[in-house]
Design a protein around this motif. Sequence first.
Motif, short mmCIF file in Angstrom:
data_model
loop_
_atom_site.label_atom_id
_atom_site.label_comp_id
_atom_site.label_asym_id
_atom_site.label_seq_id
_atom_site.Cartn_x
_atom_site.Cartn_y
_atom_site.Cartn_z
N PHE A 203 0.83 -1.19 0.00
CA PHE A 203 0.00 0.00 0.00
C PHE A 203 0.87 1.25 0.00
O PHE A 203 2.08 1.19 0.23
N LEU A 204 0.21 2.40 -0.16
CA LEU A 204 0.79 3.71 0.15
C LEU A 204 2.17 3.89 -0.49
O LEU A 204 3.16 4.19 0.17
N ARG A 205 2.24 3.76 -1.80
CA ARG A 205 3.52 3.73 -2.49
C ARG A 205 4.27 5.04 -2.45
O ARG A 205 5.47 5.07 -2.72
N SER A 206 3.61 6.16 -2.11
CA SER A 206 4.34 7.42 -1.99
C SER A 206 4.99 7.57 -0.62
O SER A 206 5.74 8.52 -0.40
N PHE A 207 4.74 6.63 0.29
CA PHE A 207 5.29 6.69 1.63
C PHE A 207 6.60 5.92 1.72
O PHE A 207 6.98 5.19 0.80
N ASP A 208 7.27 6.08 2.83
CA ASP A 208 8.53 5.39 3.06
C ASP A 208 8.32 3.87 3.03
O ASP A 208 7.27 3.37 3.46
N PRO A 209 9.31 3.11 2.52
CA PRO A 209 9.17 1.65 2.45
C PRO A 209 8.81 1.00 3.78
O PRO A 209 8.08 0.01 3.81
N MET A 210 9.30 1.54 4.90
CA MET A 210 8.96 0.99 6.21
C MET A 210 7.45 1.01 6.41
O MET A 210 6.84 0.03 6.87
N VAL A 211 6.83 2.12 6.06
CA VAL A 211 5.38 2.26 6.21
C VAL A 211 4.67 1.28 5.28
O VAL A 211 3.74 0.57 5.70
N GLN A 212 5.06 1.26 4.03
CA GLN A 212 4.43 0.36 3.07
C GLN A 212 4.44 -1.09 3.55
O GLN A 212 3.42 -1.78 3.55
N GLU A 213 5.61 -1.54 3.95
CA GLU A 213 5.77 -2.95 4.30
C GLU A 213 5.01 -3.31 5.57
O GLU A 213 4.34 -4.34 5.64
N ILE A 357 6.44 13.03 7.41
CA ILE A 357 6.84 14.38 7.04
C ILE A 357 8.24 14.32 6.45
O ILE A 357 9.10 13.57 6.91
N GLY A 358 8.46 15.10 5.41
CA GLY A 358 9.78 15.16 4.80
C GLY A 358 10.05 14.04 3.82
O GLY A 358 9.15 13.42 3.28
N MET A 359 11.31 13.75 3.63
CA MET A 359 11.75 12.84 2.58
C MET A 359 11.66 11.38 3.03
O MET A 359 11.88 11.05 4.21
N THR A 360 11.35 10.51 2.08
CA THR A 360 11.47 9.07 2.32
C THR A 360 12.93 8.69 2.24
O THR A 360 13.77 9.44 1.71
N GLU A 361 13.27 7.50 2.72
CA GLU A 361 14.66 7.07 2.65
C GLU A 361 15.17 6.96 1.21
O GLU A 361 16.27 7.44 0.91
N PRO A 362 14.42 6.37 0.28
CA PRO A 362 14.90 6.33 -1.10
C PRO A 362 15.13 7.72 -1.69
O PRO A 362 16.13 7.95 -2.39
#
Length: 456
Positions: A203-213, A357-362
């Motif tokens: 889900f939520l592909r615009s979010f950080d991978p941690m959140v998605q997973e 908030i802010g940048m994702t890790e990628p």
Amino acid sequence: MAPIQKECDYLVLGGGSGGLASARRASGMYGAKAIVIENKRLGGTCVNVGCVPKKITWNAANIAEHMKDARAYQFSFEETAPFNWGAFKRKRDAYVKRLNGIYEKNLKSDKVEYLHGTASFIDSHTVKVLLDDNSEAEIKAKRILVAVGGYPNLAPVEGAEHGITSDGFFELETQPKKVAVVGAGYIAVEMAETRLFIRNDTFLRSFDPMVQEKVTAQYEKNGIHLHKQSSQSKLEDLGNGKKKLHYKDQSGEGSIEVDTVLWAIGRSPELEKLNLKVTKVAQNDKGHIKTDDYQNTNIEHIYALGDVCDRGFELTPVAIAAGRRLADRLFGGMKDAHLDYSNIPSVVFSHPEVGSIGMTEPDARKKFGDDIKIYSSNFTDMYFAMHEQDEKTPTAYKLICQGKDEKVVGMHILGMGSSEVLQGFGVAIKMGATKADFDRCVAIHPTASEELVTMK
């Protein structure tokens, strides 16, 4: 009958929160003659079919979760009746209607004229309005703000009209027992019931991978049946209150019978009736109005904000803030007033909640390379201390820091109360907080958010 002729300093097309905030500020604070035109209900998507009814519905679901949690704390009680969907809907609708009235009252108090009708441009300074009584008005304005918002998309498949969107969800008079939700963004995750169809694996592909997973894993753990790498080919109305959705996913082709199919695949700007082409206002390839940092379009006296423009943040508080800054600049003499679109916090009312908030890790690694440091923590909130292991919901926090001063350029949190936690930390990150600033803050114990100021 000849159209009613009107003139104004500021014409706002759209009665959503952003447009209303801009009109009220222009008129109430700076004395501009402002007119608002809306063809639906005041408050726009957020108040009527978005943030407000969604959060109320999420609260109801959250209370149901807390009722389950109570048993882990040795409370014993019996439900005397099941959840009354109909009564809940009527009470939620009444609350929304009351908000509509408050919005109209606020417009009057700030001396903003309000017309209920459908607007279309005649030329770049003039708008025709078809009013509810079928009479017409022509309004000539010195400045025009386009803030008409967007509408939810139907899937481009045969029979898509047999499904509903987020708008239709809030019209349901009875609670569906079996639902197929198609989508992987905010709406899909916040409204998921039984089966969820997503194009990729998370889900939520615009979010950080941690959140998605972690959100994806938790939904699977909660019993949501996920159809990953899926597409839909057809939706049939079986005529007995049931729908049949034909799909293809990672396991092959199949079909499923459900009560309701909810399309949650994104939104489009609601510009079809506006006759925008006569103004020569530029749009991007997705139909959004092109704007600069000051909400200017390519036409000097026409502006755009909210879901209809191309800034990429379809969030009500963003539209409100942009609208107020625009009024400050146009009518308040603040020549540089504009919304800074960097570091805007956002949340998802999923289970558990998500904040970002802010940048994702990628994104941070792409911009800064190895000049970043990641701090993370995965744990179980003390709220679940009395639960069995398989009943616990995860909490996960991540800080993304950059440079020798370790400026916090991204924060991503998942767990109970994340929406409330993020608001305060968002202020710090907007101010340029560093990891050392976080470390200097004394922890509040015992809380989950203390992890954010104690990470090593």
